[in-house]
Design a protein around this motif. Structure first.
Motif, PDB file in Angstrom:
ATOM      1  N   LYS A 130       7.959   4.454   2.486  1.00 32.34           N
ATOM      2  CA  LYS A 130       7.446   4.175   1.299  1.00 32.34           C
ATOM      3  C   LYS A 130       8.285   4.050   0.198  1.00 32.34           C
ATOM      4  N   LYS A 144       2.266  11.181   2.857  1.00 29.60           N
ATOM      5  CA  LYS A 144       2.616  10.332   4.084  1.00 29.60           C
ATOM      6  C   LYS A 144       2.301   8.948   3.627  1.00 29.60           C
ATOM      7  N   TYR A 156       1.152   5.259   4.117  1.00 30.08           N
ATOM      8  CA  TYR A 156      -0.478   4.748   4.579  1.00 30.08           C
ATOM      9  C   TYR A 156      -0.272   3.780   5.543  1.00 30.08           C
ATOM     10  N   GLN A 157       0.585   2.782   5.640  1.00 31.51           N
ATOM     11  CA  GLN A 157       0.538   1.718   6.651  1.00 31.51           C
ATOM     12  C   GLN A 157       1.842   1.518   7.146  1.00 31.51           C
ATOM     13  N   PHE A 166       0.796  -1.269  -0.015  1.00 33.47           N
ATOM     14  CA  PHE A 166       0.021  -0.032  -0.058  1.00 33.47           C
ATOM     15  C   PHE A 166       0.834   1.123   0.041  1.00 33.47           C
ATOM     16  N   ASP A 167       1.903   0.978   0.388  1.00 33.80           N
ATOM     17  CA  ASP A 167       2.947   2.300   0.437  1.00 33.80           C
ATOM     18  C   ASP A 167       4.181   2.088  -0.712  1.00 33.80           C
ATOM     19  N   TRP A 181       2.916  12.029  -5.414  1.00 37.30           N
ATOM     20  CA  TRP A 181       2.716  10.898  -4.623  1.00 37.30           C
ATOM     21  C   TRP A 181       4.009  10.868  -3.644  1.00 37.30           C
TER      22      TRP A 181
END
Length: 186
Positions: free
Chosen positions: A63, A56, A58-59, A30-31, A52
């Protein structure tokens, strides 16, 4: 260094290395921003990536942005990517993946930590191919511009075929420069 350039090896080996890096850095899917080219990667795709990068995670704590087939970045896209490579946002990794770093701008390569998986496999050529490739070199180095354009038009069937031809020509040139006997397949 937060910008990495993975080169060499097979496509499968490069993808495996990317997955290993993401696991080691504990970055979830997800990152991770995966950029795959359709035909090429233009400035619009790099600008979208830049936006993007400023978000920040996400999880995960970090990232990653992965640019597959980075050799398909246009010159303009490579120039637009430079700022992000020089100063990526905090906790962000940018990973470029390409079989050969020589096709990227030197400024791109110099801003990345190079991870070279292996040398390219040796290309074996038939005697007929070697003769034809040597003839191409003679045309490129000595004939008039019209003959050079004619040769390029014959070769320019597709990007992949042109790259394959260039790799074969490089193999012949390397062998000639090393003054080695040209290796041919039987």
């Amino acid at each position: 260094m937060d910008s990495l350039l993975i080169t060499g090896g097979t496509e499968e080996e490069r993808i495996k290395k990317v997955k290993r890096l993401l696991i080691d850095q504990e970055i979830s899917q997800f990152d991770t921003y995966n950029l795959y080219p359709e035909i090429s990667i233009g400035i619009a795709e790099v600008r979208e990536l830049s936006q993007w990068l400023n978000l920040k995670p996400y999880q995960s704590k970090k990232k990653a942005a992965v640019i597959f087939e980075a050799e398909k970045l246009t010159i303009e896209a490579q120039s637009a990517l430079l700022k992000n490579l020089e100063e990526p946002p905090a906790n962000t990794f940018i990973i470029l993946v390409t079989p050969n770093a020589d096709v990227l701008l030197p400024t791109i390569v110099s801003r990345c930590q190079l991870i070279n998986l292996s040398q390219k496999p040796q290309i074996l050529l038939s005697e007929k191919e070697v003769a034809q490739l040597l003839n191409h070199l003679i045309i490129l180095f000595s004939d008039d511009i019209g003959e050079k354009f004619k040769l390029c038009q014959e070769i320019e069937k597709s990007r992949e075929e042109a790259i394959d031809w260039l790799n074969k020509e490089i193999t012949v040139l390397e062998l000639l420069l090393k003054n080695e006997t040209l290796k041919t397949k039987k």
